[in-house]
Write a protein that holds these residues in place. Structure first.
Motif, PDB file in Angstrom:
ATOM      1  N   VAL A  18      97.301 129.319 110.134  1.00  0.00           N
ATOM      2  CA  VAL A  18      96.717 128.338 109.693  1.00  0.00           C
ATOM      3  C   VAL A  18      97.578 126.723 110.010  1.00  0.00           C
ATOM      4  CG1 VAL A  18      95.932 126.650 107.639  1.00  0.00           C
ATOM      5  CG2 VAL A  18      95.404 129.241 107.718  1.00  0.00           C
ATOM      6  N   LEU A  19      98.738 126.908 109.876  1.00  0.00           N
ATOM      7  CA  LEU A  19      99.513 125.483 110.225  1.00  0.00           C
ATOM      8  C   LEU A  19      99.621 125.299 111.772  1.00  0.00           C
ATOM      9  CD1 LEU A  19     102.575 125.744 107.724  1.00  0.00           C
ATOM     10  CD2 LEU A  19     100.775 123.996 107.816  1.00  0.00           C
ATOM     11  N   GLU A  20      99.548 126.621 112.555  1.00  0.00           N
ATOM     12  CA  GLU A  20      99.793 126.477 113.932  1.00  0.00           C
ATOM     13  C   GLU A  20      98.350 125.988 114.457  1.00  0.00           C
ATOM     14  OE1 GLU A  20     100.598 130.563 115.277  1.00  0.00           O
ATOM     15  OE2 GLU A  20     102.785 130.103 114.630  1.00  0.00           O
ATOM     16  N   ARG A  21      97.065 126.448 113.904  1.00  0.00           N
ATOM     17  CA  ARG A  21      95.950 125.897 114.156  1.00  0.00           C
ATOM     18  C   ARG A  21      95.692 124.306 113.884  1.00  0.00           C
ATOM     19  NH1 ARG A  21      91.365 130.133 113.908  1.00  0.00           N
ATOM     20  NH2 ARG A  21      92.564 131.852 114.932  1.00  0.00           N
ATOM     21  N   ALA A  22      96.151 123.913 112.754  1.00  0.00           N
ATOM     22  CA  ALA A  22      95.932 122.675 112.164  1.00  0.00           C
ATOM     23  C   ALA A  22      96.687 121.541 113.192  1.00  0.00           C
ATOM     24  CB  ALA A  22      96.383 122.494 110.869  1.00  0.00           C
ATOM     25  N   GLU A  23      97.804 121.980 113.751  1.00  0.00           N
ATOM     26  CA  GLU A  23      98.624 121.074 114.642  1.00  0.00           C
ATOM     27  C   GLU A  23      98.870 119.952 113.994  1.00  0.00           C
ATOM     28  OE1 GLU A  23      96.326 120.823 118.262  1.00  0.00           O
ATOM     29  OE2 GLU A  23      97.516 122.549 119.056  1.00  0.00           O
ATOM     30  N   ARG A  24      99.049 119.735 112.761  1.00  0.00           N
ATOM     31  CA  ARG A  24      99.156 118.502 111.837  1.00  0.00           C
ATOM     32  C   ARG A  24     100.068 119.140 110.489  1.00  0.00           C
ATOM     33  NH1 ARG A  24      96.186 116.714 107.915  1.00  0.00           N
ATOM     34  NH2 ARG A  24      94.029 117.567 107.788  1.00  0.00           N
ATOM     35  N   PRO A  25     101.096 118.258 109.868  1.00  0.00           N
ATOM     36  CA  PRO A  25     101.200 118.853 108.712  1.00  0.00           C
ATOM     37  C   PRO A  25     100.479 119.033 107.604  1.00  0.00           C
ATOM     38  CG  PRO A  25     102.771 117.177 109.502  1.00  0.00           C
ATOM     39  CD  PRO A  25     101.454 117.027 110.302  1.00  0.00           C
ATOM     40  N   LEU A  26     100.448 119.935 107.025  1.00  0.00           N
ATOM     41  CA  LEU A  26      99.600 120.252 105.869  1.00  0.00           C
ATOM     42  C   LEU A  26     100.099 120.148 104.364  1.00  0.00           C
ATOM     43  CD1 LEU A  26      97.236 122.920 107.242  1.00  0.00           C
ATOM     44  CD2 LEU A  26      96.777 120.418 107.361  1.00  0.00           C
ATOM     45  N   SER A  27      99.454 119.439 103.379  1.00  0.00           N
ATOM     46  CA  SER A  27      99.749 119.628 102.145  1.00  0.00           C
ATOM     47  C   SER A  27      99.566 121.056 101.389  1.00  0.00           C
ATOM     48  CB  SER A  27      99.337 118.765 101.215  1.00  0.00           C
ATOM     49  OG  SER A  27      97.841 118.796 101.259  1.00  0.00           O
ATOM     50  N   VAL A  28     100.006 121.286 100.259  1.00  0.00           N
ATOM     51  CA  VAL A  28      99.537 122.727  99.833  1.00  0.00           C
ATOM     52  C   VAL A  28      97.937 122.669  99.381  1.00  0.00           C
ATOM     53  CG1 VAL A  28      99.492 123.841  97.330  1.00  0.00           C
ATOM     54  CG2 VAL A  28     101.826 123.356  98.654  1.00  0.00           C
ATOM     55  N   ALA A  29      97.543 121.537  98.894  1.00  0.00           N
ATOM     56  CA  ALA A  29      96.077 121.607  98.554  1.00  0.00           C
ATOM     57  C   ALA A  29      95.370 121.904 100.033  1.00  0.00           C
ATOM     58  CB  ALA A  29      95.783 120.260  98.067  1.00  0.00           C
ATOM     59  N   GLU A  30      95.679 121.100 101.191  1.00  0.00           N
ATOM     60  CA  GLU A  30      95.095 121.312 102.459  1.00  0.00           C
ATOM     61  C   GLU A  30      95.227 122.810 102.800  1.00  0.00           C
ATOM     62  OE1 GLU A  30      95.473 117.110 104.701  1.00  0.00           O
ATOM     63  OE2 GLU A  30      97.131 118.058 104.416  1.00  0.00           O
ATOM     64  N   LEU A  31      96.407 123.315 102.723  1.00  0.00           N
ATOM     65  CA  LEU A  31      96.781 124.816 103.257  1.00  0.00           C
ATOM     66  C   LEU A  31      95.559 125.625 102.366  1.00  0.00           C
ATOM     67  CD1 LEU A  31     100.387 125.167 103.247  1.00  0.00           C
ATOM     68  CD2 LEU A  31      98.664 126.259 105.025  1.00  0.00           C
ATOM     69  N   LEU A  32      95.736 125.380 101.205  1.00  0.00           N
ATOM     70  CA  LEU A  32      95.147 126.354 100.279  1.00  0.00           C
ATOM     71  C   LEU A  32      93.362 126.344 100.946  1.00  0.00           C
ATOM     72  CD1 LEU A  32      94.619 128.084  97.831  1.00  0.00           C
ATOM     73  CD2 LEU A  32      94.205 126.037  96.462  1.00  0.00           C
ATOM     74  N   GLU A  33      92.826 125.066 101.066  1.00  0.00           N
ATOM     75  CA  GLU A  33      91.612 124.973 101.405  1.00  0.00           C
ATOM     76  C   GLU A  33      91.228 125.496 102.739  1.00  0.00           C
ATOM     77  OE1 GLU A  33      90.254 120.853 101.859  1.00  0.00           O
ATOM     78  OE2 GLU A  33      88.084 121.517 102.533  1.00  0.00           O
ATOM     79  N   ALA A  34      92.097 125.325 103.583  1.00  0.00           N
ATOM     80  CA  ALA A  34      91.933 126.041 105.020  1.00  0.00           C
ATOM     81  C   ALA A  34      92.187 127.462 105.108  1.00  0.00           C
ATOM     82  CB  ALA A  34      92.902 125.523 106.174  1.00  0.00           C
ATOM     83  N   ALA A  35      93.223 128.024 104.159  1.00  0.00           N
ATOM     84  CA  ALA A  35      93.422 129.502 104.231  1.00  0.00           C
ATOM     85  C   ALA A  35      92.579 130.170 103.232  1.00  0.00           C
ATOM     86  CB  ALA A  35      95.181 129.667 103.705  1.00  0.00           C
ATOM     87  N   SER A  36      91.971 129.448 102.534  1.00  0.00           N
ATOM     88  CA  SER A  36      91.114 130.535 101.527  1.00  0.00           C
ATOM     89  C   SER A  36      89.849 130.996 102.075  1.00  0.00           C
ATOM     90  CB  SER A  36      90.725 129.575 100.101  1.00  0.00           C
ATOM     91  OG  SER A  36      90.334 128.181 100.729  1.00  0.00           O
ATOM     92  N   LYS A  37      89.678 130.381 103.377  1.00  0.00           N
ATOM     93  CA  LYS A  37      88.423 130.809 104.379  1.00  0.00           C
ATOM     94  C   LYS A  37      88.881 132.083 105.007  1.00  0.00           C
ATOM     95  CE  LYS A  37      87.148 125.998 105.514  1.00  0.00           C
ATOM     96  NZ  LYS A  37      87.809 125.041 106.270  1.00  0.00           N
ATOM     97  N   ARG A  38      90.173 132.397 105.113  1.00  0.00           N
ATOM     98  CA  ARG A  38      90.517 133.544 105.819  1.00  0.00           C
ATOM     99  C   ARG A  38      90.950 134.539 104.641  1.00  0.00           C
ATOM    100  NH1 ARG A  38      94.683 132.016 109.963  1.00  0.00           N
ATOM    101  NH2 ARG A  38      93.326 133.302 111.448  1.00  0.00           N
ATOM    102  N   ILE A  39      91.692 134.188 103.570  1.00  0.00           N
ATOM    103  CA  ILE A  39      92.050 135.245 102.720  1.00  0.00           C
ATOM    104  C   ILE A  39      91.303 135.031 101.529  1.00  0.00           C
ATOM    105  CG2 ILE A  39      94.252 135.693 101.347  1.00  0.00           C
ATOM    106  CD1 ILE A  39      95.718 133.851 103.511  1.00  0.00           C
ATOM    107  N   GLU A  40      90.820 136.273 101.064  1.00  0.00           N
ATOM    108  CA  GLU A  40      90.092 136.034  99.880  1.00  0.00           C
ATOM    109  C   GLU A  40      90.718 135.889  98.608  1.00  0.00           C
ATOM    110  OE1 GLU A  40      86.723 138.838  98.820  1.00  0.00           O
ATOM    111  OE2 GLU A  40      86.525 138.923 100.969  1.00  0.00           O
ATOM    112  N   GLY A  41      90.648 135.115  97.471  1.00  0.00           N
ATOM    113  CA  GLY A  41      90.972 135.118  96.108  1.00  0.00           C
ATOM    114  C   GLY A  41      92.426 134.431  96.184  1.00  0.00           C
TER     115      GLY A  41
END
Ligand code: ZN
Ligand code: ZN
Length: 127
Positions: A18-41
């Motif tokens: 997710v961080l590689e695709r984002a190509e910009r630094p992410l906060s925990v909230a942004e990481l959670l939002e982006a990653a929860s599409k790929r990881i259930e629960g």
């Protein structure tokens, strides 16, 4: 516990990608939002734990911004700085560095490190 650690590894790999695709630094909230599409629960506590482990492993770096939640980015990007949009709060990478930082200090001062943070409005928000 093989399946448990396997799941953890998968979660961490997913967060790194997710961080590689984002190509910009992410906060925990942004990481959670982006990653929860790929990881259930996926929950915020899991993201915090994974971020801690990835920091320990040296796979990601923390980007500290005064008064802001810490952002995280891949650790293999090389020297660069950041730009924060004052409208959407997103943080972006800027390539390269400032020239002649040494010339800014008085004679015989030695600059050992520096941090540069630019603030403004990103391309999306200036439309
Ligand atoms: Zn913006
Ligand atoms: Zn620099």
């Amino acid at each position: 516990m093989a399946t448990g650690s396997n799941r953890k590894t998968k979660q961490r790999d997913a967060l790194v990608s997710v961080l590689e695709r984002a190509e910009r630094p992410l906060s925990v909230a942004e990481l959670l939002e982006a990653a929860s599409k790929r990881i259930e629960g996926l929950g915020v506590a899991t993201v915090y734990r994974a971020v801690g482990a990835l920091l320990d492993d040296g796979r990601i770096d923390a980007v500290e911004i005064p008064g802001e939640p810490t952002r995280y980015e891949r650790s293999d990007k090389g020297h660069h700085h950041h730009f924060q949009c004052e409208k959407c709060d997103r943080v972006f990478d800027i390539a390269g560095c400032l020239d002649n930082l040494r010339k800014l200090v008085p004679p015989k001062f030695r600059v050992k490190q520096h941090s540069v943070m630019l603030y403004g409005v990103c391309a999306t928000c200036s439309r």
